[in-house]
Design an enzyme around this catalytic site. Sequence first.
Site, PDB file in Angstrom:
ATOM      1  N   LYS A 154       0.835  -1.196   0.000  1.00  0.00           N
ATOM      2  CA  LYS A 154       0.000   0.000   0.000  1.00  0.00           C
ATOM      3  C   LYS A 154       0.871   1.248   0.000  1.00  0.00           C
ATOM      4  O   LYS A 154       1.877   1.320   0.709  1.00  0.00           O
ATOM      5  CB  LYS A 154      -0.919  -0.023   1.229  1.00  0.00           C
ATOM      6  CG  LYS A 154      -1.954   1.103   1.293  1.00  0.00           C
ATOM      7  CD  LYS A 154      -2.855   0.910   2.505  1.00  0.00           C
ATOM      8  CE  LYS A 154      -3.982   1.921   2.557  1.00  0.00           C
ATOM      9  NZ  LYS A 154      -4.916   1.647   3.687  1.00  0.00           N
ATOM     10  N   SER A 231      -9.416   1.674   2.189  1.00  0.00           N
ATOM     11  CA  SER A 231      -8.444   2.383   1.368  1.00  0.00           C
ATOM     12  C   SER A 231      -7.288   1.485   0.902  1.00  0.00           C
ATOM     13  O   SER A 231      -6.428   1.929   0.129  1.00  0.00           O
ATOM     14  CB  SER A 231      -7.846   3.556   2.167  1.00  0.00           C
ATOM     15  OG  SER A 231      -7.192   3.067   3.347  1.00  0.00           O
ATOM     16  N   SER A 255     -10.319  -0.552   6.628  1.00  0.00           N
ATOM     17  CA  SER A 255      -9.711  -0.537   5.295  1.00  0.00           C
ATOM     18  C   SER A 255      -9.014  -1.820   4.887  1.00  0.00           C
ATOM     19  O   SER A 255      -8.520  -1.914   3.764  1.00  0.00           O
ATOM     20  CB  SER A 255      -8.720   0.632   5.192  1.00  0.00           C
ATOM     21  OG  SER A 255      -9.426   1.852   5.198  1.00  0.00           O
TER      22      SER A 255
END
Length: 500
Positions: A154, A231, A255
């Site tokens: 990420k 996210s 997330s």
Amino acid sequence: MSQQPVPVPDGLVDAFWEYERALMADDLPTLDRLFAPGASTLRGDANGLLVGHDQISAFRGGRGGAPKRRIVQTHVQTIDRDHALVVAITELERGGRGQQTQLWARTRDGWKVTAAHVATAAPALDTRVWRLVGDPLVEPLGHGDLDGETVAVKDLYAVRGQRIGAGNPAWLDEARVEPVHARAVELLLEAGAAVRGIARTDEFAYSLAGANTHTGTPPNPKAPHRISGGSTSGSASAVSLGHATIGLGTDTGGSIRVPAAYQGLFGIRTTHGAASTYALLPLAPSFDAVGWLTRDAGLLRRVGEVLLPPAPRNPRHDLVAVPGLIRMAEDDVAAVVDGFAADHGAMRESWDLADLSLWLQAFQTVQAWEAWRERGGWLTGRLDTLGADVRGRFEAASLIDDDRADAARGVLAGARERILDLLGDRVLVLPSASSVAPLLGQGLQAVRDATMGLTCLAGIAGLPAVSLPRSTRQGLPTGVCLVAAPGRDRDLLDLAADLG
């Protein structure tokens, strides 16, 4: 006796070219008219199959037009006077060739497409999923339990020699080159994994949708034409697509759990503070937790052996289900979670949830106050670099004063104590998200609020939570979430491996 070629039916070619002109002009009424009405009309591409005129129309209305192209070759195969197959070779303005195959039928209202398949050249790099990718991007630093595995990182974690982009191009432009790996990345590399690339995230991780104004929504191959969940959106899609085996992400308000549920993956949010957040760009440090996603529970557990500190095992897994929490999900998801609880002998218990909305409000207040404390200095004067939804959250966050944040922290302290008391040594069963993945283009704020009513419990109390993939009766992915007391991460990973 020789067979004569079957002639092209009258009017078909004119209808085909009318469709092509409408497609290039994004003339939605004409496109709707030329596709057959009803529930059996089909349109397929690499992202999946749309069934029914309404789904096809909604897809076209939300995509902003088709890629510009020209027809370089066509062939008509006549089936009979009222049916024909039209195959067209296309040349895209951006480069590469594609193919369009359409089944046309003559109706009382003229020629209509009853089924269509569209194929285009695959991009060398899907920039909705990846900001940067290699083969691999970073080689392993050692050998161990993760030999041969690949990681989608990420875009909040430091990767040595690269910048942290945080889902925002303006931030990326000003970001420094990172001198070291984030500790979580380093541990994975030392265990034999390679970094496949740096995966997209929602801007500053302040979303649960996966939709990024600047780079688009990563695809959801398990639920085509639906959102990916954020996210940790890029990492989740990379794993679901088979581009990587491990998706390294974070979970502040859901997330990891939400994209896991939407995409049929295993995912874990770890106990707050259990896994190192060194060289990780924070959103709300009081709630930020390291997490990861995989396609199988065994690998989920093996990553835990690398990233989690040693802890004694507790083999006892008494499950508890709270009907009031399960009913907070939509009916199709609630039925899956309720069935899971029944199948695995979960004790049903009634909890007083009267204060849950106050807990959620306090959680969101402190999260926002911390997010502005972390990013407000940079965002002042730069809010216009954000997409509308994330900008709205940061604008609201900028208005929260210290007194309001202190009052919310007081509410959370009581909530944390209450949650820990209710849970005890048991494992809570609840939905990972309040619904299946919404369709692209649907309003998402109500879905976000409903889901956070469920996901905030783990965030408030700093609890580990594992999402197990399941399917609704309609065949869409959803998640069953297992939540345990702080420090029981390895127990949850063992349980996930047992229950699959």
